[in-house]
Scaffold this motif. Structure first.
Motif, short mmCIF file in Angstrom:
data_model
loop_
_atom_site.label_atom_id
_atom_site.label_comp_id
_atom_site.label_asym_id
_atom_site.label_seq_id
_atom_site.Cartn_x
_atom_site.Cartn_y
_atom_site.Cartn_z
N GLY A 157 0.84 -1.31 0.03
CA GLY A 157 -0.18 -0.01 -0.01
C GLY A 157 0.95 1.26 0.05
O GLY A 157 2.03 1.27 0.07
N CYS A 158 0.05 2.28 -0.07
CA CYS A 158 1.03 3.76 -0.18
C CYS A 158 -0.21 4.78 0.57
O CYS A 158 -1.31 4.78 0.24
CB CYS A 158 1.11 4.04 -1.38
SG CYS A 158 2.05 5.53 -1.87
N VAL A 167 -2.43 3.62 -7.31
CA VAL A 167 -2.05 2.74 -6.18
C VAL A 167 -2.88 2.74 -4.79
O VAL A 167 -3.16 1.62 -4.31
CB VAL A 167 -0.48 2.83 -6.09
CG1 VAL A 167 -0.14 1.82 -4.72
CG2 VAL A 167 0.06 1.93 -7.21
N PRO A 168 -2.98 3.69 -4.24
CA PRO A 168 -3.61 3.82 -2.92
C PRO A 168 -5.21 3.33 -3.07
O PRO A 168 -5.63 2.76 -1.98
CB PRO A 168 -3.84 5.38 -2.59
CG PRO A 168 -2.45 5.73 -3.27
CD PRO A 168 -2.42 5.17 -4.40
N ARG A 173 -4.16 1.49 1.64
CA ARG A 173 -3.08 2.11 2.78
C ARG A 173 -1.98 1.40 3.04
O ARG A 173 -1.86 0.05 3.02
CB ARG A 173 -3.88 2.91 3.81
CG ARG A 173 -4.73 3.80 3.17
CD ARG A 173 -4.29 5.06 2.63
NE ARG A 173 -5.42 5.97 2.27
CZ ARG A 173 -4.98 7.41 2.12
NH1 ARG A 173 -3.91 7.86 2.07
NH2 ARG A 173 -5.92 8.09 1.58
N GLU A 174 -0.97 1.90 3.66
CA GLU A 174 0.28 1.26 4.23
C GLU A 174 0.35 0.30 5.09
O GLU A 174 -0.52 0.78 6.08
CB GLU A 174 1.52 2.23 4.21
CG GLU A 174 1.95 3.01 2.99
CD GLU A 174 2.92 4.33 3.36
OE1 GLU A 174 3.44 4.08 4.66
OE2 GLU A 174 3.39 4.56 2.46
N THR A 339 -8.47 8.99 -9.32
CA THR A 339 -7.19 10.02 -9.19
C THR A 339 -7.43 11.62 -8.93
O THR A 339 -8.54 12.01 -9.59
CB THR A 339 -6.00 9.63 -9.81
OG1 THR A 339 -6.25 10.00 -11.20
CG2 THR A 339 -5.42 8.37 -9.93
N THR A 340 -6.84 12.28 -8.38
CA THR A 340 -7.02 13.84 -8.52
C THR A 340 -6.83 14.24 -9.46
O THR A 340 -7.66 15.36 -10.08
CB THR A 340 -5.81 14.35 -7.44
OG1 THR A 340 -6.27 14.04 -5.84
CG2 THR A 340 -6.25 15.95 -7.44
N ALA A 341 -5.82 13.63 -10.38
CA ALA A 341 -5.42 14.26 -11.56
C ALA A 341 -6.72 14.27 -12.81
O ALA A 341 -6.95 15.00 -13.53
CB ALA A 341 -4.43 13.58 -12.28
N ILE A 342 -7.44 12.90 -12.50
CA ILE A 342 -8.40 12.97 -13.70
C ILE A 342 -9.74 13.69 -13.21
O ILE A 342 -10.49 14.26 -14.09
CB ILE A 342 -8.98 11.28 -13.48
CG1 ILE A 342 -9.69 11.19 -15.04
CG2 ILE A 342 -10.03 11.18 -12.47
CD1 ILE A 342 -9.90 9.51 -15.11
#
Length: 455
Positions: A157-158, A167-168, A173-174, A339-342
């Motif tokens: 996780g991340c 990935v998250p 999460r990690e 994602t935030t980017a999209i």
């Protein structure tokens, strides 16, 4: 009659490790691995969701495997990050797909398959397991007998939530693995002849499993039988002073560091949610190179990220020229779901594909030039190589890697697992070739340094 399983793995080292755990767990249910899909009773696709092209590859592969299902009645399952991302939507999209399972469900694969077979149902198992009770699937050391290298999961996780990264969402999460459990697996692998351990995780140097990541590397290096230790992949903000110092202190930690920068432009880094400046990144690299002269630095770079101007791209080219990476994974930005980017495609601004492609061509030409400079400089020198087996290109030759992770194909008779000296006679931007000239003595195993367990 013994049944056969074929596994098609896409993507990162985490997926490679997960695929190995799948094969090992299914062996206990009577499945033997096959390298031919048309010979399989069960076909598994372990997927990657980092880029859109990976999903297209999945759908293309499923189309190729459909005739095996029709001819043999083979069952087909999809695991990994695309499975976690799409869940039961994959079952609707691909009517001949039997089941879908997420990364957290790898350890439950035999039970999932039993339900599919006994109840004759199609299902999707993508629930997250509770992080406080999550048990990392452990390698069966017997499957590693005869191998020189092995991946060992340190965490999953991340928590960084970079704006471009899915990935998250697909890995969660990690969660860090307990140090004793991890070192127990390393000891089991070393006992059957594994000489190189690579600790893996989506953000492995954020490890918090009872000791610091630097101490985890030190303890891994001190396991009897282990000759080399590597790790991947890392976030720059976790490159601590302690970790840098370890490269000067522990020779079994190999002189190679994969440190993704993603862009040389700070405005782009800010939109990417990368929390470092270029000056800070360069300072870390300078300290790392001072601690271990000759260390190989590799990276990841995205071109054509939202809003990337010509000036932003030139800053990336300047950074690459300054750092002179030994190698790099470089890609055109691919919008990913969740994602935030999209969510900012329009206000940040998409880059025309032809512009992004032209930038990637320029970047990769420079990266190849730098790779060639490192590899060509090895010609005429002698290097240490850990033998991994026969060369894939010429079975009469041997294959291995240098401490810097450079591929070497060479003439020689050394057994798998040996440390040898090889004189380099030729090079390409991706590999070295030469002749064995001797053997290396194993590095001495030092007494482990004991730190107080945290937490």
């Amino acid at each position: 009659m013994e049944r056969k399983v074929f596994v098609h793995t896409f993507g990162c080292q985490m997926n490679e490790a997960d695929s190995s755990r799948m094969i090992e767990s299914l062996a206990k249910s009577g499945y033997a691995q096959t390298q031919q899909a048309d010979d399989a009773d069960l076909i598994l696709l372990n997927t990657c969701a980092i880029r859109e092209k990976s999903e297209q590859k999945l759908l293309s592969a499923l189309g190729r495997y459909r005739p095996m299902k029709l001819a043999r009645g083979a069952r087909i399952g999809v695991g990994g990050c695309v499975a976690q991302q799409e869940k039961d939507r994959l079952l609707k999209k691909v009517p001949y797909l039997d089941f879908v399972f997420g990364p957290d469900q790898v350890g439950n694969l035999p039970e999932i398959l039993d339900r599919v077979e006994s109840e004759n149902v199609r299902l999707a198992e993508t629930a997250w397991l509770d992080s406080s009770t999550y048990v990392f699937p452990r390698a069966d050391a017997e499957f590693a007998r005869g191998k020189t290298t092995a991946f060992v999961s340190a965490m999953k996780g991340c928590n960084n939530v970079c704006s471009f990264c899915v990935v998250p969402y697909t890995r969660g999460r990690e969660v860090s693995r307990g140090v004793d459990d991890l070192l127990g697996e390393v000891a089991d692998l070393a006992a059957v002849g594994v000489r190189e351990i690579t600790l893996i995780g989506q953000n492995v140097n954020s490890y918090e499993g009872g000791v610091s990541f630097a101490e985890l590397l030190r303890r891994t290096a001190n396991v009897p039988g282990v000759e080399r230790v590597r790790f991947t992949t890392s976030h720059p903000h976790d490159l601590s002073d302690e970790l840098i110092a370890l490269f000067a202190e522990e020779p079994k930690v190999m002189p190679h560091f994969h440190l993704p920068v993603q862009s040389g432009s700070e405005p782009v880094l800010k939109r990417m949610r990368r929390d470092y400046t270029i000056a800070w990144y360069l300072d870390r690299l300078e300290r790392l190179r001072a601690a271990r002269p000759g260390i190989a630095i590799t990276t990841d770079i995205i071109v054509g990220f939202l809003g990337e101007t010509d000036e932003d791209f030139e800053r990336t080219m300047e950074l690459v020229e300054k750092v002179r990476y030994e190698n790099a994974f470089s890609f055109i930005f691919s919008p990913r779901p969740h994602t935030t980017a999209i969510r900012h495609l329009h206000d940040w601004g998409e880059i025309p594909k032809e512009v992004a492609t032209a930038r990637l061509v320029r970047l990769q030409a420079l990266l190849r030039e730098h790779s060639w400079s490192y590899y060509s400089a090895c010609v005429g020198s002698e290097v240490e190589v850990l033998v991994e087996g026969p060369s894939r290109y010429d079975p009469e030759k041997r294959f291995g890697r240098t401490p810097e992770n450079r591929v070497v194909n060479f003439e020689g008779t050394a057994e798998t697992g040996s440390l040898v000296r090889v004189r380099i006679e030729d090079a390409t931007p991706n590999a070295l070739s030469g002749v064995q000239v001797g053997f290396e003595s194993p590095r001495a195993v030092k007494a482990p340094v004991r730190l107080a367990v945290v937490g």
